[in-house]
Scaffold this motif. Sequence first.
Motif, mmCIF file in Angstrom:
data_model
loop_
_atom_site.group_PDB
_atom_site.id
_atom_site.type_symbol
_atom_site.label_atom_id
_atom_site.label_comp_id
_atom_site.label_asym_id
_atom_site.label_seq_id
_atom_site.Cartn_x
_atom_site.Cartn_y
_atom_site.Cartn_z
ATOM 1 N N ARG A 1 0.840 -1.202 0.000
ATOM 2 C CA ARG A 1 0.000 0.000 0.000
ATOM 3 C C ARG A 1 0.869 1.243 0.000
ATOM 4 N NH1 ARG A 1 -4.739 -0.171 3.753
ATOM 5 N NH2 ARG A 1 -3.299 0.897 5.114
ATOM 6 N N PHE A 2 0.757 2.006 -1.086
ATOM 7 C CA PHE A 2 1.431 3.297 -1.162
ATOM 8 C C PHE A 2 0.514 4.358 -0.541
ATOM 9 C CE2 PHE A 2 3.559 1.172 -4.796
ATOM 10 C CZ PHE A 2 4.877 1.327 -4.366
ATOM 11 N N ILE A 3 1.030 5.071 0.442
ATOM 12 C CA ILE A 3 0.245 6.045 1.188
ATOM 13 C C ILE A 3 0.828 7.431 0.947
ATOM 14 C CG2 ILE A 3 -0.576 6.722 3.477
ATOM 15 C CD1 ILE A 3 0.051 3.806 4.364
ATOM 16 N N GLU A 4 0.019 8.337 0.470
ATOM 17 C CA GLU A 4 0.496 9.706 0.293
ATOM 18 C C GLU A 4 0.909 10.315 1.628
ATOM 19 O OE1 GLU A 4 -1.906 11.466 -3.604
ATOM 20 O OE2 GLU A 4 -2.377 12.177 -1.597
ATOM 21 N N LEU A 5 2.016 11.017 1.614
ATOM 22 C CA LEU A 5 2.448 11.763 2.792
ATOM 23 C C LEU A 5 1.389 12.791 3.140
ATOM 24 C CD1 LEU A 5 4.788 12.445 4.799
ATOM 25 C CD2 LEU A 5 5.590 14.087 3.088
ATOM 26 N N MET A 6 1.010 12.827 4.437
ATOM 27 C CA MET A 6 -0.002 13.766 4.899
ATOM 28 C C MET A 6 0.642 14.827 5.789
ATOM 29 S SD MET A 6 -3.052 11.041 5.707
ATOM 30 C CE MET A 6 -1.976 9.612 5.913
ATOM 31 N N GLU A 7 0.207 16.044 5.615
ATOM 32 C CA GLU A 7 0.769 17.134 6.416
ATOM 33 C C GLU A 7 0.184 17.109 7.820
ATOM 34 O OE1 GLU A 7 1.405 21.989 6.347
ATOM 35 O OE2 GLU A 7 0.242 21.011 4.763
ATOM 36 N N THR A 8 1.056 17.145 8.826
ATOM 37 C CA THR A 8 0.627 17.267 10.215
ATOM 38 C C THR A 8 1.184 18.567 10.785
ATOM 39 O OG1 THR A 8 2.539 15.949 10.905
ATOM 40 C CG2 THR A 8 0.452 14.774 10.585
ATOM 41 N N GLY A 9 0.769 18.871 12.011
ATOM 42 C CA GLY A 9 1.079 20.170 12.591
ATOM 43 C C GLY A 9 2.560 20.491 12.695
ATOM 44 N N LEU A 10 3.409 19.459 12.891
ATOM 45 C CA LEU A 10 4.832 19.699 13.123
ATOM 46 C C LEU A 10 5.704 19.516 11.882
ATOM 47 C CD1 LEU A 10 5.252 17.894 16.582
ATOM 48 C CD2 LEU A 10 4.844 20.324 16.138
ATOM 49 N N HIS A 11 5.102 19.170 10.735
ATOM 50 C CA HIS A 11 5.934 18.758 9.607
ATOM 51 C C HIS A 11 5.586 19.475 8.309
ATOM 52 C CE1 HIS A 11 6.139 15.154 12.354
ATOM 53 N NE2 HIS A 11 7.399 15.493 12.214
ATOM 54 N N HIS A 12 5.307 20.768 8.392
ATOM 55 C CA HIS A 12 4.928 21.521 7.194
ATOM 56 C C HIS A 12 6.057 21.535 6.166
ATOM 57 C CE1 HIS A 12 3.209 24.645 4.657
ATOM 58 N NE2 HIS A 12 4.368 25.277 4.734
ATOM 59 N N ASP A 13 7.270 21.860 6.579
ATOM 60 C CA ASP A 13 8.383 21.976 5.639
ATOM 61 C C ASP A 13 8.711 20.626 5.006
ATOM 62 O OD1 ASP A 13 8.547 24.652 6.207
ATOM 63 O OD2 ASP A 13 10.220 24.460 7.610
ATOM 64 N N TYR A 14 8.678 19.567 5.809
ATOM 65 C CA TYR A 14 8.963 18.228 5.284
ATOM 66 C C TYR A 14 7.911 17.838 4.245
ATOM 67 C CZ TYR A 14 10.399 13.329 5.251
ATOM 68 O OH TYR A 14 10.841 12.092 4.865
ATOM 69 N N PHE A 15 6.669 18.163 4.530
ATOM 70 C CA PHE A 15 5.587 17.874 3.583
ATOM 71 C C PHE A 15 5.820 18.604 2.271
ATOM 72 C CE2 PHE A 15 1.530 19.086 1.672
ATOM 73 C CZ PHE A 15 0.933 17.849 1.500
ATOM 74 N N GLN A 16 6.148 19.867 2.331
ATOM 75 C CA GLN A 16 6.368 20.641 1.118
ATOM 76 C C GLN A 16 7.508 20.073 0.282
ATOM 77 O OE1 GLN A 16 4.480 23.216 -0.009
ATOM 78 N NE2 GLN A 16 3.114 22.796 1.703
ATOM 79 N N GLN A 17 8.514 19.529 0.936
ATOM 80 C CA GLN A 17 9.686 19.011 0.227
ATOM 81 C C GLN A 17 9.455 17.624 -0.360
ATOM 82 O OE1 GLN A 17 13.219 18.909 2.650
ATOM 83 N NE2 GLN A 17 14.475 17.961 1.051
ATOM 84 N N HIS A 18 8.669 16.797 0.328
ATOM 85 C CA HIS A 18 8.635 15.374 -0.031
ATOM 86 C C HIS A 18 7.273 14.835 -0.450
ATOM 87 C CE1 HIS A 18 12.781 14.651 1.059
ATOM 88 N NE2 HIS A 18 12.595 15.223 2.230
ATOM 89 N N HIS A 19 6.237 15.658 -0.447
ATOM 90 C CA HIS A 19 4.935 15.121 -0.843
ATOM 91 C C HIS A 19 4.942 14.708 -2.306
ATOM 92 C CE1 HIS A 19 0.737 15.361 -2.385
ATOM 93 N NE2 HIS A 19 0.534 14.634 -1.309
ATOM 94 N N LEU A 20 4.425 13.515 -2.571
ATOM 95 C CA LEU A 20 4.314 12.989 -3.929
ATOM 96 C C LEU A 20 2.917 12.423 -4.103
ATOM 97 C CD1 LEU A 20 5.675 12.129 -6.631
ATOM 98 C CD2 LEU A 20 6.296 9.980 -5.495
ATOM 99 N N SER A 21 2.224 12.841 -5.123
ATOM 100 C CA SER A 21 0.863 12.375 -5.354
ATOM 101 C C SER A 21 0.851 10.903 -5.754
ATOM 102 C CB SER A 21 0.204 13.206 -6.454
ATOM 103 O OG SER A 21 -1.045 12.630 -6.827
ATOM 104 N N GLY A 22 -0.087 10.168 -5.189
ATOM 105 C CA GLY A 22 -0.255 8.774 -5.571
ATOM 106 C C GLY A 22 -0.663 8.608 -7.019
ATOM 107 N N ALA A 23 -1.161 9.684 -7.631
ATOM 108 C CA ALA A 23 -1.559 9.610 -9.033
ATOM 109 C C ALA A 23 -0.370 9.273 -9.930
ATOM 110 C CB ALA A 23 -2.198 10.926 -9.465
ATOM 111 N N VAL A 24 0.833 9.633 -9.505
ATOM 112 C CA VAL A 24 2.037 9.308 -10.270
ATOM 113 C C VAL A 24 2.214 7.798 -10.341
ATOM 114 C CG1 VAL A 24 4.552 9.521 -10.324
ATOM 115 C CG2 VAL A 24 3.147 11.482 -9.649
ATOM 116 N N ILE A 25 2.061 7.115 -9.204
ATOM 117 C CA ILE A 25 2.154 5.649 -9.165
ATOM 118 C C ILE A 25 0.983 5.026 -9.904
ATOM 119 C CG2 ILE A 25 2.224 3.644 -7.642
ATOM 120 C CD1 ILE A 25 4.724 5.346 -7.464
ATOM 121 N N GLN A 26 -0.187 5.596 -9.735
ATOM 122 C CA GLN A 26 -1.383 5.083 -10.395
ATOM 123 C C GLN A 26 -1.208 5.053 -11.911
ATOM 124 O OE1 GLN A 26 -4.917 7.610 -10.089
ATOM 125 N NE2 GLN A 26 -6.122 5.800 -9.555
#
Length: 326
Positions: free
Chosen positions: A186-211
């Motif tokens: 199961r590929f799970i998209e990275l979700m933004e949480t309260g403490l990880h805004h910068d990490y989310f912006q750097q590493h979020h990848l849409s599952g649509a790419v894998i799809q």
Amino acid sequence: MQELQDRFGRRFHYLRLSITDACNFKCQYCLPNGYKPDGKPRFLNLDEIRRVLSAFAQVGTRKVRITGGEPTLRKDFESVLELVAATPGVERIATTTNGYRLAEHAEAWHRAGLRQVNVSVDSLDPKRFAQITGDSRFHQVMQGIDRALEVGYDKVKMNVVLLKELNGDQLPLFLDYLRDHPVDLRFIELMETGLHHDYFQQHHLSGAVIQAQLLKEGWRLDPRGADDGPALNYSHPDYAGRIGLIMPYSKDFCASCNRLRVSAIGKLHLCLFTEAGIELRDLLGADAQQEELVARLHAALGQKEATHYLQEGNSGATPHLASIGG
């Protein structure tokens, strides 16, 4: 007893019960600096867990997943499994784990009633695995998956958090593994949480790419089962395993929501995001409070929103996923 249902007609028969927020891994996207307890945590004890399980079973819960943190850090983890198995009405018992104890205990946990195990494996490259998780026990984790398959668990799943520049290019490695291993990846998209805004912006990848890659290579979407959650599952005749995509930023993701969460300190969470939790622990001290506990569960469902609003940039009140069990 009336089943739990919200004002949008969604029914909830799946409970994710956290028994600790402690974890011994240091995954970049969750606890990059390691687990740091807030004072001396007092997690739900076995009697409190039994009362939670009983109340939820009364209102239609059929599947329970034991989560953390890392749930197997608790010395009484096996006793928790036995409690779930002994709860009338609960039909399926699952857990999500980092897998470091799975090879040693897979058989005993199966005897205790565990039937489905999800193991976090964010890379099949040992060095990249260590980089993402902060732990070098890759081979031990993979041995655990092999042992779970040998023991005969109903389902063995591997959870992979999609991370741009870290594992987003490793689909070929995972496909090679799935050719001969009957696991659900199961590929799970990275979700933004309260403490990880910068990490989310750097590493979020849409599952649509894998799809898109899967469809191009002949993978086909499986029909959705009546009890299925939000994952889109794909199969291919040349592969023993399947691939699921969990894309929380996609349209109508929350329409099929069927799960509720109780944290390790006894708070009901109607969503992985959006709110700080509804206190249940004051009603977990005695069996005589069960009727009031059930009534509180029904009342709480009236507060559940139609969506998590992640797509609008709202990361909610959750500081990190370990805090309420992911």
